[in-house]
Design an enzyme around this catalytic site. Sequence first.
Site, PDB file in Angstrom:
ATOM      1  N   GLU A 254       0.482   5.031  -2.051  1.00 21.10           N
ATOM      2  CA  GLU A 254       0.240   6.306  -1.369  1.00 21.10           C
ATOM      3  C   GLU A 254       1.324   7.326  -1.683  1.00 21.10           C
ATOM      4  O   GLU A 254       1.027   8.490  -1.955  1.00 21.10           O
ATOM      5  CB  GLU A 254       0.222   6.099   0.147  1.00 21.10           C
ATOM      6  CG  GLU A 254      -0.929   5.301   0.671  1.00 21.10           C
ATOM      7  CD  GLU A 254      -0.867   5.242   2.173  1.00 21.10           C
ATOM      8  OE1 GLU A 254      -1.878   5.601   2.799  1.00 21.10           O
ATOM      9  OE2 GLU A 254       0.176   4.859   2.733  1.00 21.10           O
ATOM     10  N   LEU A 255       2.573   6.903  -1.621  1.00 20.98           N
ATOM     11  CA  LEU A 255       3.681   7.812  -1.883  1.00 20.98           C
ATOM     12  C   LEU A 255       3.644   8.312  -3.323  1.00 20.98           C
ATOM     13  O   LEU A 255       3.928   9.479  -3.592  1.00 20.98           O
ATOM     14  CB  LEU A 255       5.013   7.127  -1.574  1.00 20.98           C
ATOM     15  CG  LEU A 255       5.236   6.803  -0.098  1.00 20.98           C
ATOM     16  CD1 LEU A 255       6.448   5.894   0.067  1.00 20.98           C
ATOM     17  CD2 LEU A 255       5.367   8.041   0.738  1.00 20.98           C
TER      18      LEU A 255
ATOM     19  N   VAL B  39       0.841  -1.198   0.000  1.00 21.70           N
ATOM     20  CA  VAL B  39       0.000   0.000   0.000  1.00 21.70           C
ATOM     21  C   VAL B  39       0.879   1.253   0.000  1.00 21.70           C
ATOM     22  O   VAL B  39       0.569   2.239  -0.672  1.00 21.70           O
ATOM     23  CB  VAL B  39      -0.961   0.011   1.214  1.00 21.70           C
ATOM     24  CG1 VAL B  39      -1.737   1.324   1.286  1.00 21.70           C
ATOM     25  CG2 VAL B  39      -1.925  -1.165   1.140  1.00 21.70           C
ATOM     26  N   CYS B  40       1.998   1.195   0.711  1.00 27.76           N
ATOM     27  CA  CYS B  40       2.865   2.375   0.870  1.00 27.76           C
ATOM     28  C   CYS B  40       3.285   3.005  -0.455  1.00 27.76           C
ATOM     29  O   CYS B  40       3.152   4.222  -0.616  1.00 27.76           O
ATOM     30  CB  CYS B  40       4.079   2.029   1.719  1.00 27.76           C
ATOM     31  SG  CYS B  40       3.670   1.458   3.384  1.00 27.76           S
ATOM     32  N   PRO B  41       3.784   2.238  -1.439  1.00 31.70           N
ATOM     33  CA  PRO B  41       4.197   2.907  -2.676  1.00 31.70           C
ATOM     34  C   PRO B  41       3.033   3.545  -3.425  1.00 31.70           C
ATOM     35  O   PRO B  41       3.208   4.570  -4.088  1.00 31.70           O
ATOM     36  CB  PRO B  41       4.860   1.801  -3.497  1.00 31.70           C
ATOM     37  CG  PRO B  41       4.371   0.527  -2.920  1.00 31.70           C
ATOM     38  CD  PRO B  41       4.080   0.803  -1.476  1.00 31.70           C
TER      39      PRO B  41
END
Length: 187
Positions: free
Chosen positions: A50-51, A46-48
Amino acid sequence: MALINTPIKPFTAQAFHNGEYVEVSEKDVLGKWAIFFFYPADFTFVCPTELGDLADQYDELQQLGVEVYSVSTDTHHVHAAWHKESETVGKIKYFMLGDPSGVITNNFENMREGQGLADRATFLVDPDGIIQVMEVTCEGVGRNAAELVRKVKAAQYVRNHPGEVCPAKWEEGADTLKPSIDLVGKI
């Protein structure tokens, strides 16, 4: 976690920014709007997304006078490697702060107990270093950078127009409210 209207605490961190390693401290944040965008870990799922979504909004945030600091407990070296390897993360132009000691994450009361990872959280800090907006989501729920831009605009409006507030779904140019006895029970 009652951090709204509290000042950010001192920190010094190494960051990956524009292909270089740089040092960032709370002193660099003062005098402008800042977003601290915490995420659990590099090379995840999920992090990439969002970034990358935040990277797509970065130019507009810069036009609003906002600097962005993404933060995880990975090192600035790991951020550089991820930036090099991931097409999505590779488009990031904002600061990627390494926080392996957890100082920044703990300063924002955002450390997952016993895990050494930051929760998925966003903090908007005003030019005086005061936290004005915060959002924390669970592991599997990604954030929306366009909504974050809307919140930035609302916070800036409220700061620049004392006595006015922005109602739900407020968009730039829409009507605001002036709280008074005359409004009680009429909304």
